[in-house]
Design a protein around this motif. Sequence first.
Motif, PDB file in Angstrom:
ATOM      1  N   LYS A  26       0.825  -1.175   0.077  1.00  0.00           N
ATOM      2  CA  LYS A  26      -0.015  -0.125   0.003  1.00  0.00           C
ATOM      3  C   LYS A  26       0.730   1.306  -0.003  1.00  0.00           C
ATOM      4  CE  LYS A  26      -4.028  -1.939   2.427  1.00  0.00           C
ATOM      5  NZ  LYS A  26      -4.914  -2.012   3.685  1.00  0.00           N
ATOM      6  N   SER A 188      -5.091  -0.046  -3.912  1.00  0.00           N
ATOM      7  CA  SER A 188      -5.893  -0.629  -2.851  1.00  0.00           C
ATOM      8  C   SER A 188      -6.932  -0.303  -2.828  1.00  0.00           C
ATOM      9  CB  SER A 188      -5.034  -0.260  -1.591  1.00  0.00           C
ATOM     10  OG  SER A 188      -5.237   0.982  -1.292  1.00  0.00           O
ATOM     11  N   LEU A 189      -7.593   0.892  -3.211  1.00  0.00           N
ATOM     12  CA  LEU A 189      -9.041   1.247  -3.176  1.00  0.00           C
ATOM     13  C   LEU A 189      -9.836   0.357  -4.168  1.00  0.00           C
ATOM     14  CD1 LEU A 189      -9.109   5.234  -2.943  1.00  0.00           C
ATOM     15  CD2 LEU A 189      -9.509   3.398  -1.068  1.00  0.00           C
ATOM     16  N   ASP A 191      -8.922  -2.420  -5.314  1.00  0.00           N
ATOM     17  CA  ASP A 191      -8.754  -3.935  -5.009  1.00  0.00           C
ATOM     18  C   ASP A 191      -9.669  -4.069  -3.785  1.00  0.00           C
ATOM     19  OD1 ASP A 191      -6.763  -4.868  -7.028  1.00  0.00           O
ATOM     20  OD2 ASP A 191      -5.213  -4.476  -5.422  1.00  0.00           O
ATOM     21  N   SER A 192      -9.962  -2.998  -3.104  1.00  0.00           N
ATOM     22  CA  SER A 192     -11.036  -3.249  -1.855  1.00  0.00           C
ATOM     23  C   SER A 192     -12.384  -3.593  -2.240  1.00  0.00           C
ATOM     24  CB  SER A 192     -10.693  -2.217  -1.018  1.00  0.00           C
ATOM     25  OG  SER A 192     -11.436  -0.988  -1.362  1.00  0.00           O
ATOM     26  N   ALA A 265     -17.959  -5.254   2.830  1.00  0.00           N
ATOM     27  CA  ALA A 265     -16.683  -4.656   1.804  1.00  0.00           C
ATOM     28  C   ALA A 265     -16.414  -3.066   2.011  1.00  0.00           C
ATOM     29  CB  ALA A 265     -17.036  -5.106   0.448  1.00  0.00           C
ATOM     30  N   ALA A 268     -13.927  -2.216   4.525  1.00  0.00           N
ATOM     31  CA  ALA A 268     -12.550  -2.474   3.982  1.00  0.00           C
ATOM     32  C   ALA A 268     -12.180  -1.347   3.134  1.00  0.00           C
ATOM     33  CB  ALA A 268     -12.628  -3.768   3.083  1.00  0.00           C
ATOM     34  N   PHE A 269     -13.209  -0.724   2.175  1.00  0.00           N
ATOM     35  CA  PHE A 269     -13.019   0.602   1.138  1.00  0.00           C
ATOM     36  C   PHE A 269     -12.831   1.381   2.262  1.00  0.00           C
ATOM     37  CE2 PHE A 269     -14.467   3.907  -0.949  1.00  0.00           C
ATOM     38  CZ  PHE A 269     -13.821   3.805  -2.427  1.00  0.00           C
ATOM     39  N   THR A 271     -11.541   1.545   5.271  1.00  0.00           N
ATOM     40  CA  THR A 271     -10.194   1.400   5.727  1.00  0.00           C
ATOM     41  C   THR A 271      -9.053   1.979   4.744  1.00  0.00           C
ATOM     42  OG1 THR A 271     -10.858  -0.401   7.024  1.00  0.00           O
ATOM     43  CG2 THR A 271      -8.559  -0.232   6.766  1.00  0.00           C
ATOM     44  N   SER A 272      -9.089   1.478   3.416  1.00  0.00           N
ATOM     45  CA  SER A 272      -8.226   1.718   2.330  1.00  0.00           C
ATOM     46  C   SER A 272      -8.315   3.441   2.328  1.00  0.00           C
ATOM     47  CB  SER A 272      -8.803   1.107   1.082  1.00  0.00           C
ATOM     48  OG  SER A 272      -8.462  -0.247   1.219  1.00  0.00           O
TER      49      SER A 272
END
Length: 358
Positions: A26, A188-189, A191-192, A265, A268-269, A271-272
């Motif tokens: 990241k 990362s965004l 992929d999240s 999800a 997770a997004f 957090t990214s």
Amino acid sequence: MRNAVPPSGHPGRDDLVPGLRRERPKRRGRRVLAVLLAVVLVLLLAAAGAVVYLTSSIGNDISRIPDAFRGLDAGSRPASFGGTTFLLVGTDSRAAGPTTGAGADAAVDAGSQRSDVIMLGTVAPDGRSASVVSIPRDAWVDVPGRGMNKINAAYAYGGAPLLIGTVEQLTGIRVDHFGVIDFAGFTSLVDSVGGIDVTVAQTTGNDGVDFTAGENHLDGTQALAYVRQRYDLPGGDLDRAARQQNAMKALLDKVQQKVTTDPGAIYAFATSVGDAVSVDDSLSNAGLVQLAVGSRDLRASTVSFVTAPVTGLGREGGQSVVHLDAEQGAQLWGAVRNGSVAQYADLHPADALGSTPS
């Protein structure tokens, strides 16, 4: 649906993104890429139904940029029109480590290099629509105190304050907040949320990734190659700006889909976002909550994407530059202020993001 995949014999993921290593996926990279932070956060937080909790969680993790508005004369800045505008940039940083987000090196000045991407993201006063306007990085403009130059030079000369002042002078739009995100954070965004879907006008490729004409499903690394391409595109940097907008639209669409199909999800997004983004230190957690609540009716379909109108390409001295259309630009900036960018796009389709960018 076709998948964009690295062709055989080409470098793998780590080779596609110089400086990006598996042990720290990241937080490596030399270029940074702007993301429509304001609209992404609004859609994420409002649609997830947990505005206060998620905003506080994200806000506590977001790195703040100190003194982004330092030295700007409040009396000479454009008046507020009731909406909220973010100036979003990506910089061509030569730093070995990250310059944005939670892992950024405090000793590294993200404004020490020229900005690679410049976007104005504005949420309309009623919170029901938004716009994203790309300003070509080579636009030939008046940089306060520096004379005529490319707009991306403003960031190198004076960091965020000078770039903000330059954009406000050009557009007559008050910049409320400033934000950047590095390209590892962008991957990362993407992929999240399980990747994004984009439509490509013609078969092409970049950084070892092939894009076929039609629909392509892209993971984070492939999406990065997509938005960074400018060679082999008929419009060069202008087509690249359209691709960046297209990727942002696809990301917003995917976030909205995840709200109903995979609520887990969204965290997770979130957090990214918190891990990758840097914003000015005037944007407090309470400010994020207010923005999200006020824009809870905003949807991806109500976000208009356009590029500042140009009269053509040219040269100034030894530099290749983009000449902006001042008369038509005045119409666009007025449309941003009164929340009618969608109508502007209908009248000027050449400036609007099409359904199939190059």
